[in-house]
Design an enzyme around this catalytic site. Structure first.
Site, PDB file in Angstrom:
ATOM      1  N   ASP A  12       0.858  -1.183   0.000  1.00  0.00           N
ATOM      2  CA  ASP A  12       0.000   0.000   0.000  1.00  0.00           C
ATOM      3  C   ASP A  12       0.896   1.236   0.000  1.00  0.00           C
ATOM      4  O   ASP A  12       1.668   1.449   0.941  1.00  0.00           O
ATOM      5  CB  ASP A  12      -0.901  -0.018   1.235  1.00  0.00           C
ATOM      6  CG  ASP A  12      -2.027   1.008   1.172  1.00  0.00           C
ATOM      7  OD1 ASP A  12      -2.153   1.676   0.132  1.00  0.00           O
ATOM      8  OD2 ASP A  12      -2.763   1.124   2.163  1.00  0.00           O
ATOM      9  N   ASP A 106      -2.838   2.491  -6.171  1.00  0.00           N
ATOM     10  CA  ASP A 106      -1.802   2.574  -5.137  1.00  0.00           C
ATOM     11  C   ASP A 106      -1.702   1.363  -4.218  1.00  0.00           C
ATOM     12  O   ASP A 106      -0.968   1.409  -3.233  1.00  0.00           O
ATOM     13  CB  ASP A 106      -2.006   3.831  -4.295  1.00  0.00           C
ATOM     14  CG  ASP A 106      -3.332   3.834  -3.542  1.00  0.00           C
ATOM     15  OD1 ASP A 106      -4.222   3.039  -3.896  1.00  0.00           O
ATOM     16  OD2 ASP A 106      -3.469   4.638  -2.603  1.00  0.00           O
ATOM     17  N   GLU A 107      -2.399   0.287  -4.508  1.00  0.00           N
ATOM     18  CA  GLU A 107      -2.262  -0.891  -3.649  1.00  0.00           C
ATOM     19  C   GLU A 107      -2.551  -2.159  -4.437  1.00  0.00           C
ATOM     20  O   GLU A 107      -3.262  -2.155  -5.435  1.00  0.00           O
ATOM     21  CB  GLU A 107      -3.164  -0.803  -2.418  1.00  0.00           C
ATOM     22  CG  GLU A 107      -4.634  -0.725  -2.719  1.00  0.00           C
ATOM     23  CD  GLU A 107      -5.491  -0.728  -1.459  1.00  0.00           C
ATOM     24  OE1 GLU A 107      -5.219  -1.532  -0.544  1.00  0.00           O
ATOM     25  OE2 GLU A 107      -6.455   0.065  -1.399  1.00  0.00           O
TER      26      GLU A 107
END
Length: 361
Positions: A12, A106-107
């Site tokens: 993350d 983003d993860e």
């Protein structure tokens, strides 16, 4: 013989959009910033850690964010840049494993049971990946390491920012018992409030409830809650899985008849869903509003547009139009929800997890 436990990493990025802006503009470093627009109907897409101290979070209305942090600096989003950086990060992931399941820009989940670099442990693999991300992008990432996806995602929050944490098979179930249920993926704010009212505040409390009790109170989500209270999650990391919708719903504290209050509830849910759409860069053409009445009768109103709902204003307008088709109500309304579906394009593989919770994430 049982197969050996999987080695799952949840990576993350730390305040991704905001961190990219602070990286590219040194004058923003150390300041509370929000990616988004300060317009009356604007929504925060992301917040720096300096802003989070004041309670500024993604999907928060901009006016509320400014009230909480008067010195907040708004920066217009640059999604083309975020997507470019995300592609860099995804390329790094795939140097270590082909089993990468992105959740948003983003993860992602990574199954490194057999990593391509021959590293001896998942811990070493996560550390190497985070170092590569920092070297190539100048950004920090946090990681959770465990034997399933649920625990890995929980673990990635444990050492944020710029850290990593592992939950091993011999500690998983006991560790879950110590955590507040509000931290569990699939338990949104409304469900957490309901659990608290039933005396369920920790994983241990949830584990103590029978499956019959959970089914009576939480319906289809009961089996999921029963499993995660024991640290169990058998979902594989699936690089090909595509999420087909994103939704959020809320149960009011009392049954509502006032159209203004009902519309405000729908607006809040639309803002919540938009937060996910913007983060995942996934825009659908179908908007659905769900209504549950005081007698538990349930209806939906849906409309599919010829274009993608690609702004918060469009989603708000569509949701308002749909709820107004049933207003004023002839009986009290206990629940409303908003869902977006029919995604034309799913940029960079957005989330593919079941929607067990009521926060749409």
């Amino acid at each position: 013989m049982e197969p050996p436990p999987r080695k799952i990493i949840h990576v993350d990025m730390d305040a991704f959009f905001a961190s990219v802006e602070q990286r590219d503009d040194p004058s923003l470093r150390g300041k509370p910033i929000a990616v988004g627009h300060a317009a009356a109907r604007g929504v925060v897409a992301a917040a720096s850690y300096e802003a989070r101290v004041f309670g500024v979070r993604s999907a928060l209305p901009s006016v509320t964010a400014l009230r909480r942090c008067p010195d907040l600096v708004f920066v217009p989003p640059r999604f083309d840049v975020y997507k470019q950086v995300s592609r860099q990060i995804q390329a790094i992931f795939r140097e270590y494993t082909p089993l990468v399941q992105p959740l948003s820009l983003d993860e992602a989940y990574l199954d490194v049971t057999a990593n391509l670099q021959g590293l001896p442990t998942a811990w070493a693999t996560a550390k190497a990946i985070r170092a590569r991300i920092l070297e190539e992008t100048g950004l920090t990432a946090s990681a959770g390491i465990s034997y399933n996806k649920f625990l890995a995602k929980l673990a990635s929050d444990q050492r944020k920012p710029n850290g990593q944490f592992a939950v091993t098979p011999d500690m998983g179930a006991a560790w879950v018992e110590t955590l507040p249920v509000a931290r569990f993926h699939g338990v949104g704010p409304v469900t957490a409030k309901k659990m608290h009212a039933l005396g369920i505040t920790t994983g241990a409390d949830l584990r103590d409830k029978s499956i019959d009790f959970l089914r009576a109170n939480f319906g289809n989500a009961a089996d999921w809650y029963h499993a995660i209270a024991r640290g169990e999650d058998h979902r594989p990391v699936d690089p090909d899985r595509i999420r087909k919708s994103s939704g959020s719903e809320t149960t009011f504290n009392r049954d509502l008849l006032d159209p203004v209050e009902i519309e405000a509830g729908v607006q809040e849910m639309a803002d919540d869903v938009w937060g996910w759409c913007e983060k995942a860069q996934a825009y659908g053409r179908t908007v659905t509003v769900k209504v549950k009445y005081t007698d538990f009768q349930q209806i939906t109103r849906s409309r599919t547009y010829p274009y993608a709902i690609d702004t918060a204003e469009k989603l708000s307008a569509a949701s308002r139009d749909l709820i107004r088709s049933v207003l004023p109500p002839t009986k009290g309304i206990r629940l409303v929800g908003v869902t977006v579906s029919t995604f034309d394009t799913l940029s960079d593989g957005p989330a593919a997890l079941p929607l067990f919770g009521d926060d749409g994430s």
